[in-house]
Design an enzyme around this catalytic site. Structure first.
Site: not given
Ligand code: 9MG
Length: 302
Positions: A242, A276
């Site tokens: 991210k 995840r």
């Protein structure tokens, strides 16, 4: 079976409360032995970081198989990007992307597959194809049919926190106190889910790293992830590749593996039940080692 010797002294990390998740058909996911690794399978031309890489169904299936072989505990299949500023896709297009991939993977692998969507019709098609979990980044807010669908099918739902929408969320995220605000928001979404008929044993909470958060918000949530244990549910952490890592490291999305693994280690030691990730094999190793460090002589991995 491997065994790691040595007594666990007083660890500076919070305990991870044992949690289980009921799947349809009488199965369950047990998160007491170690945190689970969820592999990310985006079947999209524009997803965050891997957009286009597995856009054909056959490439996606190969990648799903690979994740399974590398030790994934579950695979999250999505057909619509949630990256900041992303445009929505039609129900038909989203179904066209994910259904064949889910159907083929379910025929080959036994680990559960989740369908990553905000649309009830796509979720229903994914469940019909064999998915057993719904991952809804809107926490059941986008589509009023999603909660009744999950209740009726008896499937677990991941409830993720997001401030704003994927199109607007990074404009000016603001909180009074980020961890407390996110917890309270998730508490209300859990209440809504339970009132809609979804059992508490079928819910997972997720602080939504990068969804309406500054770098400081994300880091604070990661440091204090264990505070989400107060909700009494498994906690999922999704930090893989991210932009928070890009902000720290100043590297492109494809070069964020080491940064991702640092956040996976931190999430595990902070009490995450599920991580995840895009790169499953390295994450499985990090999870096992972190768990061994935490537990010392109690650690067993089959
Ligand atoms: C779909 N998606 C992208 N990022 C995510 C995250 O952090 N959590 C969950 N549950 N889903 C995500």
């Amino acid at each position: 079976m491997s065994e790691v010797a040595g007594r666990a002294g007083t660890a500076p990390w919070p305990e991870r409360p044992p949690r289980r998740l009921d799947l349809p058909g009488g199965c369950e996911l047990d998160m007491s032995a170690r945190p689970l690794v969820m592999g990310i399978l985006n079947v999209t031309p524009d997803s965050f970081s891997d957009g286009g890489q597995f856009f054909s169904a056959s490439d996606a299936v190969v990648q799903g198989r690979r994740m399974c072989a590398e030790g994934a505990d579950l695979i999250d299949v999505g057909g619509e990007s949630t990256r900041p500023g992303s445009e929505p896709v039609s129900v038909e297009e989203e179904k066209r992307r994910v259904v064949p991939v889910i159907r083929e993977l379910v025929a080959e692998i036994s680990i559960p597959i989740s369908i990553d969507t905000q649309k009830a019709e796509v979720a229903a098609a994914g469940l019909d194809a064999g998915a057993r979990i719904i991952n809804d980044v809107s926490a059941l807010r986008t589509d009023p049919e999603m909660a009744p669908l999950a209740a009726q099918r008896g499937v677990p739902v991941v409830l993720m926190h997001m401030q704003g929408t994927p199109k607007t969320m990074q404009r000016d995220p603001t909180y009074e106190e980020v961890v407390g605000d996110v917890c309270e928001w998730l508490r209300q979404r859990v209440r809504f889910a339970v009132e809609s008929g979804i059992g508490e044993n079928r819910l997972v909470v997720d602080p939504g790293f990068g969804f309406g958060k500054t770098l400081q918000h994300n880091l604070e949530l990661l440091r204090r992830l264990h505070e989400l244990h107060a909700l009494g549910l498994p906690v999922l952490a999704g930090t893989s590749r991210k932009s928070m890592l890009g902000r720290i490291l100043d590297v492109a999305e494809g070069a964020r593996l080491y940064g991702t693994l640092a956040t996976v280690a931190c999430a595990v030691l902070s009490g995450a039940h599920i991580v995840r990730v895009h790169e499953v094999g390295p994450a499985v190793q990090v999870v096992k080692v972190c768990e061994a460090i935490r537990r010392g002589a109690d650690y067993r991995d089959g």
